[in-house]
Write a protein that holds these residues in place. Sequence first.
Motif, PDB file in Angstrom:
ATOM      1  N   CYS A  32      -7.844  -6.059  -8.810  1.00 43.38           N
ATOM      2  CA  CYS A  32      -8.588  -5.231  -9.816  1.00 43.38           C
ATOM      3  C   CYS A  32      -8.056  -4.269 -10.552  1.00 43.38           C
ATOM      4  CB  CYS A  32      -9.969  -5.006  -9.230  1.00 43.38           C
ATOM      5  SG  CYS A  32     -10.706  -6.205  -8.238  1.00 43.38           S
ATOM      6  N   HIS A  33      -7.004  -3.576  -9.866  1.00 38.97           N
ATOM      7  CA  HIS A  33      -6.525  -2.308 -10.448  1.00 38.97           C
ATOM      8  C   HIS A  33      -5.175  -2.914 -10.917  1.00 38.97           C
ATOM      9  CE1 HIS A  33      -9.291   0.817  -8.697  1.00 38.97           C
ATOM     10  NE2 HIS A  33      -9.149  -0.026  -7.684  1.00 38.97           N
ATOM     11  N   LYS A  61     -16.225   4.959  -3.579  1.00 34.18           N
ATOM     12  CA  LYS A  61     -15.832   4.552  -4.814  1.00 34.18           C
ATOM     13  C   LYS A  61     -16.035   3.113  -5.237  1.00 34.18           C
ATOM     14  CE  LYS A  61     -13.896   8.431  -6.732  1.00 34.18           C
ATOM     15  NZ  LYS A  61     -14.511   9.022  -7.899  1.00 34.18           N
ATOM     16  N   HIS A  62     -16.276   2.484  -4.362  1.00 38.96           N
ATOM     17  CA  HIS A  62     -16.745   0.876  -4.484  1.00 38.96           C
ATOM     18  C   HIS A  62     -18.043   0.375  -4.042  1.00 38.96           C
ATOM     19  CE1 HIS A  62     -12.005   1.164  -4.118  1.00 38.96           C
ATOM     20  NE2 HIS A  62     -12.227   0.371  -5.285  1.00 38.96           N
ATOM     21  N   TYR A 120     -13.984   7.972   1.269  1.00 40.44           N
ATOM     22  CA  TYR A 120     -13.580   8.290  -0.068  1.00 40.44           C
ATOM     23  C   TYR A 120     -13.422   6.725  -0.795  1.00 40.44           C
ATOM     24  CZ  TYR A 120     -10.842   9.182  -4.177  1.00 40.44           C
ATOM     25  OH  TYR A 120     -10.341   9.302  -5.523  1.00 40.44           O
ATOM     26  N   MET A 161     -18.802  -9.892  -6.785  1.00 41.85           N
ATOM     27  CA  MET A 161     -17.507  -9.685  -7.343  1.00 41.85           C
ATOM     28  C   MET A 161     -16.330  -9.656  -6.664  1.00 41.85           C
ATOM     29  SD  MET A 161     -18.727  -7.301 -10.552  1.00 41.85           S
ATOM     30  CE  MET A 161     -20.271  -7.359 -11.383  1.00 41.85           C
ATOM     31  N   TYR A 205       0.771  -1.011   0.045  1.00 39.01           N
ATOM     32  CA  TYR A 205      -0.048  -0.020   0.015  1.00 39.01           C
ATOM     33  C   TYR A 205       0.988   1.125   0.209  1.00 39.01           C
ATOM     34  CZ  TYR A 205      -3.450  -3.504   1.422  1.00 39.01           C
ATOM     35  OH  TYR A 205      -4.330  -4.459   1.362  1.00 39.01           O
ATOM     36  N   THR A 242      -9.467   0.568   3.313  1.00 34.72           N
ATOM     37  CA  THR A 242     -10.806   0.331   3.055  1.00 34.72           C
ATOM     38  C   THR A 242     -12.015   0.736   4.048  1.00 34.72           C
ATOM     39  OG1 THR A 242     -10.467  -1.744   3.879  1.00 34.72           O
ATOM     40  CG2 THR A 242     -10.203  -1.709   1.726  1.00 34.72           C
ATOM     41  N   TYR A 297      -7.632  -6.311  -1.481  1.00 34.93           N
ATOM     42  CA  TYR A 297      -6.523  -6.584  -2.440  1.00 34.93           C
ATOM     43  C   TYR A 297      -6.803  -5.844  -3.438  1.00 34.93           C
ATOM     44  CZ  TYR A 297      -6.092 -10.466   1.037  1.00 34.93           C
ATOM     45  OH  TYR A 297      -5.721 -11.077   2.069  1.00 34.93           O
ATOM     46  N   SER A 305     -11.336  -9.866  -1.135  1.00 34.89           N
ATOM     47  CA  SER A 305     -11.659  -8.697  -0.185  1.00 34.89           C
ATOM     48  C   SER A 305     -11.090  -7.596  -1.056  1.00 34.89           C
ATOM     49  CB  SER A 305     -11.097  -8.833   1.222  1.00 34.89           C
ATOM     50  OG  SER A 305     -10.108  -7.846   1.616  1.00 34.89           O
ATOM     51  N   LEU A 306     -12.036  -6.348  -0.580  1.00 33.22           N
ATOM     52  CA  LEU A 306     -11.524  -4.854  -1.312  1.00 33.22           C
ATOM     53  C   LEU A 306     -10.306  -4.583  -0.697  1.00 33.22           C
ATOM     54  CD1 LEU A 306     -13.101  -3.007  -2.973  1.00 33.22           C
ATOM     55  CD2 LEU A 306     -13.541  -1.859  -0.829  1.00 33.22           C
ATOM     56  N   VAL A 360      -9.035  -0.798 -14.394  1.00 34.00           N
ATOM     57  CA  VAL A 360      -9.669  -1.737 -13.725  1.00 34.00           C
ATOM     58  C   VAL A 360     -10.060  -2.939 -14.482  1.00 34.00           C
ATOM     59  CG1 VAL A 360     -11.520  -2.418 -12.188  1.00 34.00           C
ATOM     60  CG2 VAL A 360     -10.552   0.033 -12.293  1.00 34.00           C
ATOM     61  N   ARG A 376      -5.260  11.602  -5.292  1.00 35.03           N
ATOM     62  CA  ARG A 376      -6.063  10.530  -4.558  1.00 35.03           C
ATOM     63  C   ARG A 376      -5.586  10.852  -2.945  1.00 35.03           C
ATOM     64  NH1 ARG A 376      -9.395   9.119  -8.334  1.00 35.03           N
ATOM     65  NH2 ARG A 376      -8.452   8.108 -10.281  1.00 35.03           N
ATOM     66  N   LEU A 427      -2.045   6.498   0.776  1.00 36.59           N
ATOM     67  CA  LEU A 427      -3.266   5.885   0.741  1.00 36.59           C
ATOM     68  C   LEU A 427      -3.704   6.133   2.129  1.00 36.59           C
ATOM     69  CD1 LEU A 427      -3.188   2.662  -1.178  1.00 36.59           C
ATOM     70  CD2 LEU A 427      -4.407   4.569  -1.902  1.00 36.59           C
ATOM     71  N   TRP A 484     -17.842  -6.047 -16.020  1.00 40.44           N
ATOM     72  CA  TRP A 484     -18.592  -5.810 -14.727  1.00 40.44           C
ATOM     73  C   TRP A 484     -19.104  -4.189 -14.781  1.00 40.44           C
ATOM     74  CZ3 TRP A 484     -16.784  -0.739 -13.084  1.00 40.44           C
ATOM     75  CH2 TRP A 484     -15.576  -0.527 -13.570  1.00 40.44           C
TER      76      TRP A 484
HETATM   77  C1  HEC Z   1     -13.027  -5.855  -6.747  1.00 41.42           C
HETATM   78  C2  HEC Z   1     -12.289  -5.223  -7.378  1.00 41.42           C
HETATM   79  C3  HEC Z   1     -11.513  -4.013  -6.780  1.00 41.42           C
HETATM   80  C4  HEC Z   1     -10.894  -4.081  -5.677  1.00 41.42           C
HETATM   81  C5  HEC Z   1     -10.266  -5.183  -4.927  1.00 41.42           C
HETATM   82  C6  HEC Z   1     -10.509  -2.751  -5.288  1.00 41.42           C
HETATM   83  N1  HEC Z   1     -10.936  -1.562  -6.379  1.00 41.42           N
HETATM   84 FE1  HEC Z   1     -10.985   0.248  -6.585  1.00 41.42          FE
HETATM   85  N2  HEC Z   1     -12.228   0.332  -7.871  1.00 41.42           N
HETATM   86  C7  HEC Z   1     -12.838  -0.824  -8.752  1.00 41.42           C
HETATM   87  C8  HEC Z   1     -13.810  -0.578  -9.745  1.00 41.42           C
HETATM   88  C9  HEC Z   1     -14.820  -1.442 -10.591  1.00 41.42           C
HETATM   89  C10 HEC Z   1     -13.713   0.960  -9.767  1.00 41.42           C
HETATM   90  C11 HEC Z   1     -14.462   2.042 -10.477  1.00 41.42           C
HETATM   91  C12 HEC Z   1     -15.957   2.268  -9.964  1.00 41.42           C
HETATM   92  C13 HEC Z   1     -16.760   3.018 -10.800  1.00 41.42           C
HETATM   93  O1  HEC Z   1     -16.394   4.021 -11.138  1.00 41.42           O
HETATM   94  O2  HEC Z   1     -17.780   2.490 -11.153  1.00 41.42           O
HETATM   95  C14 HEC Z   1     -12.725   1.320  -8.616  1.00 41.42           C
HETATM   96  C15 HEC Z   1     -12.421   2.687  -8.416  1.00 41.42           C
HETATM   97  C16 HEC Z   1     -11.367   2.926  -7.671  1.00 41.42           C
HETATM   98  C17 HEC Z   1     -10.904   4.392  -7.261  1.00 41.42           C
HETATM   99  C18 HEC Z   1     -11.594   5.744  -7.912  1.00 41.42           C
HETATM  100  C19 HEC Z   1     -10.961   5.644  -9.511  1.00 41.42           C
HETATM  101  C20 HEC Z   1     -11.761   6.850 -10.264  1.00 41.42           C
HETATM  102  O3  HEC Z   1     -11.109   7.077 -11.430  1.00 41.42           O
HETATM  103  O4  HEC Z   1     -12.435   7.634  -9.541  1.00 41.42           O
HETATM  104  C21 HEC Z   1      -9.872   4.304  -6.388  1.00 41.42           C
HETATM  105  C22 HEC Z   1      -9.085   5.465  -5.883  1.00 41.42           C
HETATM  106  C23 HEC Z   1      -9.765   2.989  -6.030  1.00 41.42           C
HETATM  107  N3  HEC Z   1     -10.682   2.140  -6.781  1.00 41.42           N
HETATM  108  C24 HEC Z   1      -8.737   2.565  -5.015  1.00 41.42           C
HETATM  109  C25 HEC Z   1      -8.589   1.357  -4.758  1.00 41.42           C
HETATM  110  C26 HEC Z   1      -7.862   0.858  -3.627  1.00 41.42           C
HETATM  111  C27 HEC Z   1      -6.867   1.693  -2.681  1.00 41.42           C
HETATM  112  C28 HEC Z   1      -8.060  -0.479  -3.430  1.00 41.42           C
HETATM  113  C29 HEC Z   1      -7.616  -1.475  -2.315  1.00 41.42           C
HETATM  114  C30 HEC Z   1      -7.589  -0.847  -0.965  1.00 41.42           C
HETATM  115  C31 HEC Z   1      -9.151  -0.844  -4.300  1.00 41.42           C
HETATM  116  N4  HEC Z   1      -9.358   0.148  -5.019  1.00 41.42           N
HETATM  117  C32 HEC Z   1      -9.491  -2.159  -4.251  1.00 41.42           C
HETATM  118  C33 HEC Z   1     -12.547  -2.122  -8.406  1.00 41.42           C
HETATM  119  C34 HEC Z   1     -11.809  -2.760  -7.306  1.00 41.42           C
END
Ligand code: HEC
Length: 186
Positions: free
Chosen positions: A162-163, A138-139, A134, A146, A59, A130, A158, A155-156, A176, A112, A63, A184
């Motif tokens: 996804c990223h 976003k999630h 903010y 999913m 991380y 998580t 990781y 879990s979120l 993503v 960010r 963050l 998705w």
């Molecule tokens: C299950 C898959 C998944 C995981 C795990 C995940 N994300 Fe995401 N994240 C997404 C998706 C899908 C979006 C876009 C959501 C949308 O705009 O509809 C997103 C969006 C974001 C955004 C905003 C992007 C934007 O353009 O506004 C940030 C920042 C972000 N994630 C950070 C993180 C961080 C930090 C973690 C880990 C702590 C994380 N995400 C874990 C799927 C995931």
Amino acid sequence: MIKEISAAVTLILTLTFCSGIVVAEDLAEAILTPYRQKEIVPVENKQYKDECGSCHFAYQPGLLPTKSWEKLLTAEALKKHFGENAELDADTLKVIHDYAIANAADKSYHKRSRKISVATENMEAPLRVTEVRYIKRKHHEIPEKMIKGNKDVKSLSYCDACHTQANKGVFDEDTVKIPNYPNWDD
Ligand code: HEC
Ligand code: HEC
């Protein structure tokens, strides 16, 4: 550093225009905007990357705010790190602690990190990325199947599941990919 510059610019503008701190702050924002960076600073410290990237994605310090790293990165806390022992020798801990504090969200002008800094200003230090409002927001539209129900995510926490460019500090929507759910966003 940026904070100091921002404070200096605000002060100069306040003195110049005598028009009150609020207007000066807005002007300082406007002047500093071109210097703002997108996304998040990638991890540059090798010890941090190695030690904090062995069990999960490393991380980025940007963050979480300073107050979170201060709680997470003590010898005591690392012995009971989310149910795991993530102990470090004193020298390594000092390097990692100082690196994280110097690059925490509230010390960064990356987009960010600014959002995370603002979102955590008035809350007790979150121990998880998580938990930050903010990041939750976003999630919140992603269905549980999913995330928790997805064997390649779980879990979120990781982020890099996804990223695809999480290691570079890039989290935008275009990069993503949710494993097992290629469509998705339909
Ligand atoms: C299950 C898959 C998944 C995981 C795990 C995940 N994300 Fe995401 N994240 C997404 C998706 C899908 C979006 C876009 C959501 C949308 O705009 O509809 C997103 C969006 C974001 C955004 C905003 C992007 C934007 O353009 O506004 C940030 C920042 C972000 N994630 C950070 C993180 C961080 C930090 C973690 C880990 C702590 C994380 N995400 C874990 C799927 C995931
Ligand atoms: C021995 C394995 C291990 C090591 C080494 C380790 N961690 Fe963790 N870390 C974990 C586990 C397990 C979790 C909880 C993951 C979960 O909830 O699914 C976690 C969670 C976290 C979280 C919260 C993520 C979130 O938003 O849910 C942060 C922040 C974190 N670790 C930072 C660090 C840092 C910084 C280091 C280096 C000093 C480090 N970790 C080293 C095992 C480890």
